[in-house]
Scaffold this active site. Sequence first.
Site, PDB file in Angstrom:
ATOM      1  N   GLU A  99     -35.178 -24.159  72.844  1.00 40.75           N
ATOM      2  CA  GLU A  99     -33.939 -23.511  73.273  1.00 40.75           C
ATOM      3  C   GLU A  99     -33.909 -23.343  74.790  1.00 40.75           C
ATOM      4  OE1 GLU A  99     -32.652 -20.212  71.020  1.00 40.75           O
ATOM      5  OE2 GLU A  99     -33.274 -21.062  69.105  1.00 40.75           O
TER       6      GLU A  99
ATOM      7  N   GLU B 156     -37.360 -20.438  74.664  1.00 43.27           N
ATOM      8  CA  GLU B 156     -38.301 -20.289  73.562  1.00 43.27           C
ATOM      9  C   GLU B 156     -38.292 -21.530  72.681  1.00 43.27           C
ATOM     10  OE1 GLU B 156     -37.181 -17.044  71.048  1.00 43.27           O
ATOM     11  OE2 GLU B 156     -35.144 -17.766  70.751  1.00 43.27           O
TER      12      GLU B 156
ATOM     13  N   ASN C 252     -38.440 -22.237  68.593  1.00 45.02           N
ATOM     14  CA  ASN C 252     -38.453 -21.724  67.223  1.00 45.02           C
ATOM     15  C   ASN C 252     -39.234 -22.718  66.390  1.00 45.02           C
ATOM     16  OD1 ASN C 252     -36.848 -19.198  67.010  1.00 45.02           O
ATOM     17  ND2 ASN C 252     -35.293 -20.483  67.975  1.00 45.02           N
TER      18      ASN C 252
ATOM     19  N   GLU D 256     -29.017 -23.233  61.723  1.00 46.65           N
ATOM     20  CA  GLU D 256     -27.981 -24.186  62.095  1.00 46.65           C
ATOM     21  C   GLU D 256     -28.441 -25.636  62.041  1.00 46.65           C
ATOM     22  OE1 GLU D 256     -29.815 -22.422  65.861  1.00 46.65           O
ATOM     23  OE2 GLU D 256     -29.191 -21.740  63.873  1.00 46.65           O
TER      24      GLU D 256
ATOM     25  N   ARG E 141     -21.033 -19.266  60.202  1.00 53.37           N
ATOM     26  CA  ARG E 141     -21.798 -18.384  59.321  1.00 53.37           C
ATOM     27  C   ARG E 141     -20.855 -17.316  58.767  1.00 53.37           C
ATOM     28  NH1 ARG E 141     -27.635 -17.491  62.328  1.00 53.37           N
ATOM     29  NH2 ARG E 141     -27.685 -19.477  63.459  1.00 53.37           N
TER      30      ARG E 141
ATOM     31  N   ASP F 207      21.835   9.963  43.818  1.00 48.18           N
ATOM     32  CA  ASP F 207      22.011  11.341  43.363  1.00 48.18           C
ATOM     33  C   ASP F 207      22.015  11.456  41.848  1.00 48.18           C
ATOM     34  OD1 ASP F 207      22.158  13.998  43.819  1.00 48.18           O
ATOM     35  OD2 ASP F 207      24.250  14.042  44.448  1.00 48.18           O
TER      36      ASP F 207
ATOM     37  N   ASP G 266      24.623  20.288  56.825  1.00 47.93           N
ATOM     38  CA  ASP G 266      23.597  21.292  57.117  1.00 47.93           C
ATOM     39  C   ASP G 266      23.554  22.257  55.958  1.00 47.93           C
ATOM     40  OD1 ASP G 266      21.729  22.705  59.124  1.00 47.93           O
ATOM     41  OD2 ASP G 266      23.107  24.294  58.485  1.00 47.93           O
TER      42      ASP G 266
ATOM     43  N   LYS H 298      31.292  18.495  50.458  1.00 52.50           N
ATOM     44  CA  LYS H 298      30.044  18.320  49.698  1.00 52.50           C
ATOM     45  C   LYS H 298      29.931  19.449  48.689  1.00 52.50           C
ATOM     46  CE  LYS H 298      25.026  17.978  50.331  1.00 52.50           C
ATOM     47  NZ  LYS H 298      24.827  16.988  49.278  1.00 52.50           N
TER      48      LYS H 298
ATOM     49  N   HIS I  78      32.320  14.794  47.442  1.00 53.12           N
ATOM     50  CA  HIS I  78      31.082  14.661  46.666  1.00 53.12           C
ATOM     51  C   HIS I  78      30.982  15.842  45.710  1.00 53.12           C
ATOM     52  CE1 HIS I  78      26.773  14.449  45.750  1.00 53.12           C
ATOM     53  NE2 HIS I  78      26.710  15.730  46.071  1.00 53.12           N
TER      54      HIS I  78
ATOM     55  N   HIS J 298      29.198  17.379  41.602  1.00 50.46           N
ATOM     56  CA  HIS J 298      28.323  17.266  40.427  1.00 50.46           C
ATOM     57  C   HIS J 298      29.113  17.729  39.209  1.00 50.46           C
ATOM     58  CE1 HIS J 298      24.328  16.457  42.320  1.00 50.46           C
ATOM     59  NE2 HIS J 298      24.983  16.911  43.384  1.00 50.46           N
TER      60      HIS J 298
ATOM     61  N   THR K 167      19.928  21.639  49.720  1.00 53.95           N
ATOM     62  CA  THR K 167      18.581  21.440  50.264  1.00 53.95           C
ATOM     63  C   THR K 167      18.615  21.439  51.796  1.00 53.95           C
ATOM     64  OG1 THR K 167      18.134  20.007  48.365  1.00 53.95           O
ATOM     65  CG2 THR K 167      16.573  19.938  50.180  1.00 53.95           C
TER      66      THR K 167
END
Length: 1194
Positions: free
Chosen positions: A323, A336, A338, A344, A389, A585, A691, A754, A784, A786, A921
């Site tokens: 290397e 070095e 090896n 590899e 790898r 709703d 609101d 509402k 609107h 119910h 709400t």
Amino acid sequence: MLGAHLRRLGVSAGRHAYLVPARIPALSIRFVQLAHSSSDASSVEYRPIKSVLVANRGEIAIRVFRACTELGIRSVAVYSQQDKMHMHRQKADESYLIGKGLPPVDAYLCIPEIIRVAKENDVDAIHPGYGFLSERADFAQACIDANLRFIGPSPEVVQKMGDKVAARQTAIKAGVQVVPGTDNPVTTKEEAYDFCVKYGLPVMLKAAYGGGGRGMRVVRDLNDVKESFQRASSEAEAAFGNGAMFIEKFIERPRHIELQVLGDKAGNVVHLYERDCSVQRRHQKLVEVAPAPNLDKKVREAMAADAVKLCRSVGYENAGTVEFLLDNQGNYYFIEVNARLQVEHTVTEEITGIDLVQSQIRIAEGMTLPELGMSQNKITAQGCAIQCRVTTEDPAKGFQPDTGRLEVFRSGEGMGIRLDGASAYAGAIISPYYDSLLMKVISRASDLHASAAKMNRSLREFRIRGVKTNIPFLLNVLENQKFLNGTIDTTFIDENPQLFRFHPSQNRAQKLLNYLGNVLVNGPLTPLATGLKPAEIHAAVPETPPATEPPRGFRDILVSEGPEGFAKAVRKHKGLLLMDTTFRDAHQSLLATRVRTHDLLKISPFVSHSFSNLYSLENWGGATFDVALRFLHECPWERLEAMRKLIPNIPFQMLLRGANGVGYTSYPDNAVYKFCELSVKAGMDIFRVFDSLNYLPNLLLGVDAVGKAGGVVEAAISYSGDVSDPSKTKYTLQYYLDLAEQLVKAGTHVLCIKDMAGLLKPQAAKILISALRDRYPDIPIHVHTHDTSGAGVASMLECGYAGADAVDVSVDSMSGMTSQPSMGAVVASLMGHPLDTGMDLANISQYSAFWEQTRTLYAPFECAVTMKSGNADVYQNEIPGGQYTNLQFQAFSLGLGDQFEAVKKAYREANMLLGDLIKVTPSSKVVGDLAQFMVQNKLTAAEVEANAENLSFPKSVIEFMQGYLGEPYGGFPEPLRTKMLKGLPVVEGRPGSTMAAMDFDAMKEDLIEEHGSRITDYDVLSTAMYPQVTNDFLHFRAKYGPVDKLDTRIFLTGPKVGEEFEVEIEKGKTLHIKTLAMAEDLNANGEREVFFELNGQLRSVMVRDQEAVKELHVHPKVTPGKKGQVGAPMPGTVIDIQVKVGDHVAKGAPLVVLSAMKMEMVVQAPCDGEITSIEITKDMKLEGDDLVLTIDPK
């Protein structure tokens, strides 16, 4: 000479240049090409090898076994206790346990055990692989002493080359340039420090007796020398059995080039060209290329000559790697040798066509390189090969090793791809004890670009689930232009942070299986309100004309002419317009808001084609936003976008709670403005701004926010009381007219009444709507309501007669009771009338049939369980429609089911106590909470007033009294307010006006840090409205995937065993799933295995049984998002605990040291604080995300 070779080998010559050894059976013929040798081959004894033991594990062991099989040699494996299920044990002809009772790595380092197995089982030779004992001279010597051949260099050469100091001296002696460094191994941190003081920094710390990046550190700061030395030495000790270090000067920005060499016993040495290994992290190679791109020919030749010269000087035999570091001036330095096979080696095999492992074995038998046809002039390099790898590491977390079970494994193959692996298969267990390498992928093509393209394609075909891998990182490398140009050096990864920007795999299929498994083992993951089960039905969806655009509708006018043009078109329309509430709703009122996007989208095309003349479709905002995230585990923004694509022609309408956005509290003003802006972009058209107290400042903020966002402003006046009853004097006709005047001045495009409780009686409707129409002849009016009392149809017809432009309805099967009046009834009542809606009853019938069937899927939330009909007592208690059914469910869940009449009475009393509020709400929740409180505690209104100072009221009631919702019409009730607050501060005026603006950029950064890069602006706004709910949702989605794609019954209660079903996760991608079985027995972690068939392939998931683990001791896990909890970043063993309970630590301070896969990691403090608990002990083995300790953040 040829005859001498024949006699030495014991072979007979044929007519060709290839020879057949006489000792090999016909079924395992080996061919050997002979050539004249420059060395005296006759002096080298040839001894055939009949059996090879590999003193290693994993892919390299299998690589050697395969070579042995091809050569007709018996293969023998050894394995540790932890590897008893590992594939390498099964690939060998024989396998034997070693190191029983030893730690996992020590088992493969136990020389006596390996020698014993070899001798007991008639082994001829031992191959060391790489790592472990491969560079231990004492192991090579032990083999020879036991009359076993060591397939590698001689012990003397292993000693000389494996010792980096000795190798350095050898290189100097051979005339090869080296990097300045220590002359001898360094064993103490003090010696390391002294060297650095003397020679300067930066330096490289390297394990003196091993390689592979283990025990390597670059040190640039003198203050880090001792700590780095200690960590590197500890790693080297764990990996190679010796912690001695070598220190050398660090060369800046080098390329890492290595030469593959082969030497024989006759003194011949050849090189097989070079490899570029510059793509490294922590000095461990990740990607290798052969040959090295853009390497100067002269440098290549000189480097190769030096490698051969060095190896010849020591009598090197067998395979090895020399290397070098190559600087940008063309200077190269030996670092070095090896003395073993390299990970590899594969790329060299691909470009030369030479099998290095077979060559190793042949050389160990005594064959020479010329006899193997390997003279230097015959070795050529063709094309380009790349090795990646694939490791079980998470590159997004500093390449932390990951362990666990491979739930899914599918590889990428095809022309030009080679795969070298071991335990890469579905069901394999990746342990924390060994290297994280999962598989080596090798591509080969004509050049670097072509080879990279093949590798890219192959890696993209991989599907690995259950553990993290580095594949996303590898793909980024392969697509990087510097890599493709071949101009990289060892700083490549550090200097290219974009390599760590990933698009993480969605892993949708496996996540869905995990969800289904959890539902099967632990029950529903969304709470069910009743004991009823979803029906086993697939609702029939009415047909729509294929491949045709829907008719034009009012949204087309809105898009082309804007909000003002839209309002004019509504006023000019002759018939009564309808708003359909079925998508919001209606199911909020009847089914606790639980209808899912999955079912809404099924019917959307039919609605688009059949009801194009609707005023609008109410489908978003209000409670749907919260419930979608909290209970349905789906994104409300994605719902809006999906509906918009399928319904392009009908305006969408949402509820905007003024300054409260879609939440239950006040927000900074910029949050409301940003929310409206994003909503319009996502597809919203009309904003019904209201609101909960009709508090004008809050209303006007919402009006302005919608107007600036480009939406249609429909300012809503929340209706209460009875304008037809002279005795009710608070909310009079004049009150509503005055409020309307302010909203018109503010620029509303549409006025809305509402009527959230259904209090608007027909006579009152005539009075109120007539007055508004007379005063505002050009402004559209929408009502609107119910149908709680049952008078809804009559009231809406009266509104139409009085001049309203649009009224609310819902489809017949989703109408009535606390929902809206029946669409079919209103349409039929106006047929032939000047207000004729133009709707087709046949279409309404089909629409209703779909929802009649779909409603049965939501049986667990069905209001009809407790409510059988409408009730006119709403005129007394004034409970809003959506809240009416919720209160019933709450009463039942609190054990007050038989007291619901008392709850309704208490609601009326609570309302009067609070000053007779507008109830919608979140103000309606305040009244409802107080009512429930009164019933639970058996309190009358008088007792509440008398004892308010001594009672602990619900949080919502206290916050209302503080002024967080705004100011109610007529003011707060006194002295009750003062008594309840007990001195708490109050808010004057509009709450949001004094709140600091939200920093959306910082919020997004925090979300990305916790949840990853897929965070969107939608997630940011959801967090702004519902911080904890959104955080929980994001964690849920990351764990379980797109559960909104599941059929509703399966989402709620899971599939039955044996059931087959499909999940379309996106267009053109459908999962075919079959539930197979669920294990009865628990494993040691309290988990059950649940088996599925996915797209014809067996899959299984491990699910912790939450009930069963209560009886087992299972280490706690960190709670996602909980600050102060510190989890194990990777599986591993605790080797050091550096803090104790009571210690004060700073952010980043070291807490614990873990070791896994031969790598150490310091766990650092995520924040400043005090250690409050420690959940671990030294040597304890941890899994990823196991709780380590807890810090009280400061």
